[in-house]
Design a protein around this motif. Structure first.
Motif, PDB file in Angstrom:
ATOM      1  N   ALA A   1       0.828  -1.212   0.000  1.00  0.00           N
ATOM      2  CA  ALA A   1       0.000   0.000   0.000  1.00  0.00           C
ATOM      3  C   ALA A   1       0.859   1.257   0.000  1.00  0.00           C
ATOM      4  O   ALA A   1       0.569   2.228  -0.714  1.00  0.00           O
ATOM      5  CB  ALA A   1      -0.934  -0.013   1.214  1.00  0.00           C
ATOM      6  N   ALA A   2       1.918   1.253   0.809  1.00  0.00           N
ATOM      7  CA  ALA A   2       2.797   2.427   0.870  1.00  0.00           C
ATOM      8  C   ALA A   2       3.493   2.647  -0.469  1.00  0.00           C
ATOM      9  O   ALA A   2       3.652   3.794  -0.926  1.00  0.00           O
ATOM     10  CB  ALA A   2       3.830   2.249   1.986  1.00  0.00           C
ATOM     11  N   ALA A   3       3.907   1.568  -1.102  1.00  0.00           N
ATOM     12  CA  ALA A   3       4.582   1.694  -2.395  1.00  0.00           C
ATOM     13  C   ALA A   3       3.634   2.247  -3.454  1.00  0.00           C
ATOM     14  O   ALA A   3       4.006   3.112  -4.251  1.00  0.00           O
ATOM     15  CB  ALA A   3       5.133   0.340  -2.828  1.00  0.00           C
ATOM     16  N   GLU A   4       2.399   1.775  -3.457  1.00  0.00           N
ATOM     17  CA  GLU A   4       1.430   2.267  -4.440  1.00  0.00           C
ATOM     18  C   GLU A   4       1.066   3.719  -4.188  1.00  0.00           C
ATOM     19  O   GLU A   4       0.818   4.487  -5.130  1.00  0.00           O
ATOM     20  CB  GLU A   4       0.176   1.395  -4.408  1.00  0.00           C
ATOM     21  N   SER A   5       1.040   4.116  -2.907  1.00  0.00           N
ATOM     22  CA  SER A   5       0.671   5.501  -2.594  1.00  0.00           C
ATOM     23  C   SER A   5       1.713   6.492  -3.099  1.00  0.00           C
ATOM     24  O   SER A   5       1.404   7.661  -3.319  1.00  0.00           O
ATOM     25  CB  SER A   5       0.486   5.667  -1.083  1.00  0.00           C
ATOM     26  N   ARG A   6       2.957   6.036  -3.272  1.00  0.00           N
ATOM     27  CA  ARG A   6       4.015   6.921  -3.748  1.00  0.00           C
ATOM     28  C   ARG A   6       4.086   6.987  -5.265  1.00  0.00           C
ATOM     29  O   ARG A   6       4.844   7.779  -5.809  1.00  0.00           O
ATOM     30  CB  ARG A   6       5.367   6.442  -3.199  1.00  0.00           C
ATOM     31  N   MET A   7       3.303   6.154  -5.921  1.00  0.00           N
ATOM     32  CA  MET A   7       3.323   6.154  -7.380  1.00  0.00           C
ATOM     33  C   MET A   7       2.582   7.366  -7.923  1.00  0.00           C
ATOM     34  O   MET A   7       1.548   7.763  -7.376  1.00  0.00           O
ATOM     35  CB  MET A   7       2.663   4.872  -7.907  1.00  0.00           C
ATOM     36  N   PRO A   8       3.094   7.984  -9.001  1.00  0.00           N
ATOM     37  CA  PRO A   8       2.360   9.111  -9.596  1.00  0.00           C
ATOM     38  C   PRO A   8       1.051   8.632 -10.207  1.00  0.00           C
ATOM     39  O   PRO A   8       0.872   7.446 -10.505  1.00  0.00           O
ATOM     40  CB  PRO A   8       3.334   9.616 -10.679  1.00  0.00           C
ATOM     41  N   ALA A   9       0.146   9.561 -10.364  1.00  0.00           N
ATOM     42  CA  ALA A   9      -1.150   9.216 -10.950  1.00  0.00           C
ATOM     43  C   ALA A   9      -0.960   8.626 -12.336  1.00  0.00           C
ATOM     44  O   ALA A   9      -0.239   9.181 -13.169  1.00  0.00           O
ATOM     45  CB  ALA A   9      -2.038  10.465 -11.019  1.00  0.00           C
TER      46      ALA A   9
ATOM     47  N   LEU B   1       1.592  -8.667 -11.053  1.00  0.00           N
ATOM     48  CA  LEU B   1       0.652  -7.546 -11.104  1.00  0.00           C
ATOM     49  C   LEU B   1       0.869  -6.598  -9.926  1.00  0.00           C
ATOM     50  O   LEU B   1       0.768  -5.367 -10.073  1.00  0.00           O
ATOM     51  CB  LEU B   1      -0.785  -8.070 -11.115  1.00  0.00           C
ATOM     52  N   MET B   2       1.182  -7.138  -8.766  1.00  0.00           N
ATOM     53  CA  MET B   2       1.470  -6.293  -7.605  1.00  0.00           C
ATOM     54  C   MET B   2       2.752  -5.492  -7.839  1.00  0.00           C
ATOM     55  O   MET B   2       2.834  -4.306  -7.487  1.00  0.00           O
ATOM     56  CB  MET B   2       1.608  -7.168  -6.348  1.00  0.00           C
ATOM     57  N   ILE B   3       3.746  -6.120  -8.422  1.00  0.00           N
ATOM     58  CA  ILE B   3       5.015  -5.438  -8.706  1.00  0.00           C
ATOM     59  C   ILE B   3       4.806  -4.330  -9.722  1.00  0.00           C
ATOM     60  O   ILE B   3       5.341  -3.222  -9.586  1.00  0.00           O
ATOM     61  CB  ILE B   3       6.056  -6.462  -9.200  1.00  0.00           C
ATOM     62  N   ARG B   4       4.014  -4.609 -10.749  1.00  0.00           N
ATOM     63  CA  ARG B   4       3.750  -3.570 -11.757  1.00  0.00           C
ATOM     64  C   ARG B   4       2.938  -2.421 -11.161  1.00  0.00           C
ATOM     65  O   ARG B   4       3.132  -1.260 -11.520  1.00  0.00           O
ATOM     66  CB  ARG B   4       3.024  -4.191 -12.944  1.00  0.00           C
ATOM     67  N   ALA B   5       2.041  -2.747 -10.238  1.00  0.00           N
ATOM     68  CA  ALA B   5       1.269  -1.685  -9.585  1.00  0.00           C
ATOM     69  C   ALA B   5       2.154  -0.797  -8.732  1.00  0.00           C
ATOM     70  O   ALA B   5       1.855   0.389  -8.529  1.00  0.00           O
ATOM     71  CB  ALA B   5       0.168  -2.311  -8.720  1.00  0.00           C
ATOM     72  N   ALA B   6       3.262  -1.361  -8.228  1.00  0.00           N
ATOM     73  CA  ALA B   6       4.190  -0.597  -7.389  1.00  0.00           C
ATOM     74  C   ALA B   6       5.356  -0.041  -8.185  1.00  0.00           C
ATOM     75  O   ALA B   6       6.366   0.376  -7.607  1.00  0.00           O
ATOM     76  CB  ALA B   6       4.712  -1.484  -6.256  1.00  0.00           C
ATOM     77  N   GLY B   7       5.252  -0.046  -9.496  1.00  0.00           N
ATOM     78  CA  GLY B   7       6.298   0.549 -10.324  1.00  0.00           C
ATOM     79  C   GLY B   7       7.583  -0.243 -10.376  1.00  0.00           C
ATOM     80  O   GLY B   7       8.669   0.326 -10.535  1.00  0.00           O
ATOM     81  N   GLY B   8       7.510  -1.571 -10.247  1.00  0.00           N
ATOM     82  CA  GLY B   8       8.692  -2.413 -10.309  1.00  0.00           C
ATOM     83  C   GLY B   8       9.262  -2.784  -8.961  1.00  0.00           C
ATOM     84  O   GLY B   8      10.243  -3.523  -8.880  1.00  0.00           O
ATOM     85  N   TYR B   9       8.650  -2.291  -7.897  1.00  0.00           N
ATOM     86  CA  TYR B   9       9.125  -2.578  -6.546  1.00  0.00           C
ATOM     87  C   TYR B   9       8.494  -3.876  -6.041  1.00  0.00           C
ATOM     88  O   TYR B   9       7.287  -4.093  -6.184  1.00  0.00           O
ATOM     89  CB  TYR B   9       8.758  -1.418  -5.618  1.00  0.00           C
ATOM     90  N   VAL B  10       9.337  -4.757  -5.458  1.00  0.00           N
ATOM     91  CA  VAL B  10       8.847  -6.024  -4.919  1.00  0.00           C
ATOM     92  C   VAL B  10       8.568  -5.836  -3.432  1.00  0.00           C
ATOM     93  O   VAL B  10       9.487  -5.789  -2.612  1.00  0.00           O
ATOM     94  CB  VAL B  10       9.866  -7.160  -5.140  1.00  0.00           C
ATOM     95  N   SER B  11       7.309  -5.710  -3.085  1.00  0.00           N
ATOM     96  CA  SER B  11       6.909  -5.480  -1.699  1.00  0.00           C
ATOM     97  C   SER B  11       6.944  -6.786  -0.906  1.00  0.00           C
ATOM     98  O   SER B  11       7.038  -7.875  -1.486  1.00  0.00           O
ATOM     99  CB  SER B  11       5.497  -4.897  -1.663  1.00  0.00           C
ATOM    100  N   PRO B  12       6.862  -6.700   0.425  1.00  0.00           N
ATOM    101  CA  PRO B  12       6.788  -7.942   1.218  1.00  0.00           C
ATOM    102  C   PRO B  12       5.611  -8.819   0.819  1.00  0.00           C
ATOM    103  O   PRO B  12       5.717 -10.048   0.820  1.00  0.00           O
ATOM    104  CB  PRO B  12       6.647  -7.423   2.654  1.00  0.00           C
ATOM    105  N   GLU B  13       4.473  -8.187   0.470  1.00  0.00           N
ATOM    106  CA  GLU B  13       3.313  -8.979   0.059  1.00  0.00           C
ATOM    107  C   GLU B  13       3.584  -9.702  -1.266  1.00  0.00           C
ATOM    108  O   GLU B  13       3.226 -10.869  -1.434  1.00  0.00           O
ATOM    109  CB  GLU B  13       2.092  -8.074  -0.086  1.00  0.00           C
ATOM    110  N   ALA B  14       4.231  -9.005  -2.215  1.00  0.00           N
ATOM    111  CA  ALA B  14       4.573  -9.656  -3.484  1.00  0.00           C
ATOM    112  C   ALA B  14       5.604 -10.756  -3.263  1.00  0.00           C
ATOM    113  O   ALA B  14       5.544 -11.820  -3.897  1.00  0.00           O
ATOM    114  CB  ALA B  14       5.105  -8.617  -4.469  1.00  0.00           C
TER     115      ALA B  14
END
Length: 408
Positions: A143-151, A224-237
């Protein structure tokens, strides 16, 4: 402070050795005329021996002595001249030594300040491993990673496709347990760049599949989670990737993203080793294999490994370094148009001249990324027709289509 003292002393020592060598020059070397001088003296002694044996007359001996003596004087004068004038002047040598010392010491300091890390403490292996674990445990969540992504700009799609997507959303909302509908929704949401909704639908697919969910389903969710976060691999991914690897340790796409995660937490050494093993087992034309090939040399450099791809495994021809540099300097819209232009050129060439199955797979994957699902499907069908008799080519094309969300 100790480090600076050590490198300063080392630089001074090297400068002193170079200066000593320059000051000595070649003054210890024998002048060339000294050899001639020894020869003339031996000749003079030989004249006296010949005279005592009666080989030559007294008058001839005197004339020969006079000529040899003249040559001895000339050679001696040349020896003295060479010894006095050999090497540069002492003041010039001293100045050169001083300039060299300043350049050596100053250059060492400037180079270190540019390439090194002044004031940064030593990082032993144990500390680096501890920092990597700390980064891994404390990195931002999804969630934090996605919140930092530009619109994300709304993807431009055909009106008919937009209507079908709306209908699909409404249908799936009314039938949340329809696994086929959720699968289609995940694919088409990804096609239009709505990755958050796409991975939500894919998570539902995994839930509905239960124990039947395989490595592909979990990897698709993680991707899909990684692409939503702009290439970042989150703990959930990461957790989804682990599920995939638990089911299939050799799953190529999951291993690629796992290596990406390792590089992001400061373990390029582990990422390189994993990618190298994965690349060795990758089938020709696999999209994840191409992704590894495009990044593995940089990963090797970060890991401190001297590695380069063999010529036969080099990536397929693509945009030049100038194209990539230019793409980094233009706006997102212009960059998208630039990429679309390259894709169109590849499509035209394959339609008129044909090409390798790897190129067809690349085109299918690129169209999937651009959100042109219908066009990607048409290219996929055309490729299967063109390579109907080649099983290995069909496997490459099917893998590209699956990665683009066209098939399961």
């Amino acid at each position: 402070m100790t480090f600076w003292i050590v490198i300063s002393l080392m630089s001074l020592l090297i400068a002193a050795l170079l200066g000593l060598a320059m000051m000595r020059g070649r003054r210890d070397a024998e002048p060339a005329a000294a050899y001639d001088l020894r020869v003339y003296r031996e000749q003079l002694a030989g004249v006296d021996r010949d005279l005592s044996r009666g080989v030559i007359a007294e008058g001839d001996a005197e004339r020969i002595r006079t000529e040899i003596s003249r040559r001895i004087l000339a050679a001696d004068a040349q020896v003295r001249q060479e010894r006095e004038g050999k090497g540069p002047a002492r003041p010039l040598t001293l100045a050169t030594v001083l300039v060299l010392s300043v350049a050596l010491i100053g250059g060492t300091i400037v180079l270190y300040r540019t390439l090194g890390a002044p004031g940064y403490g030593d990082l032993p292996l144990s500390l680096r491993l501890e920092l990597a674990n700390e980064i891994r445990n404390e990195r931002p969540d999804q969630a934090a990673a996605e919140s930092r992504m530009p619109a994300h700009p709304t993807a431009q799609v055909d009106e008919s496709y937009a209507r079908l997507l709306t209908q699909l959303r409404e249908t799936v909302a009314g039938r949340p347990d329809d696994i086929q509908g959720q699968t289609l929704l995940a694919q088409h949401e990804a096609n239009v760049g709505n990755f958050t909704a796409a991975y939500a639908a894919q998570r539902r697919v995994v839930e509905l599949s239960g124990d039947a969910a395989g490595a592909n389903e979990f990897t698709d969710l993680a991707e899909l989670m990684i692409r939503a976060a702009g290439g970042y691999v989150s703990p959930e991914a990461e957790a989804e990737l682990k599920q995939a690897l638990d089911r299939d340790p050799g799953h190529g796409p999951a291993r690629y993203y796992w290596g990406l995660m390792l590089s992001q937490i400061g373990r390029p050494d582990l990422a390189f080793t994993l990618w190298q093993e994965t690349l060795a087992a990758a089938p020709a034309g696999a999209p994840w294999g191409e992704a590894i090939r495009a990044q593995i040399e940089e990963m090797a450099y970060r890991a401190g490994v001297n590695f380069s791809l063999p010529a036969e495994t080099a990536p397929l021809a693509g945009p030049s370094s100038e194209d990539i540099a230019a793409a980094g300097e233009i706006s997102a819209e212009d960059r998208q148009e630039m990429i679309r232009g390259m894709v169109d050129r590849l499509s035209d060439r394959l339609a008129t001249e044909g090409g390798a199955p790897e190129e067809w797979g690349r085109l299918i994957g690129a169209l999937g990324v651009l959100g042109e699902g219908d066009r990607a499907q048409a290219i996929y069908d055309e490729a299967r027709t063109a390579f109907a008799a080649d099983d290995s080519a069909l496997r490459m094309i099917d893998e590209a289509a699956r990665a683009a969300g066209l098939t399961q």
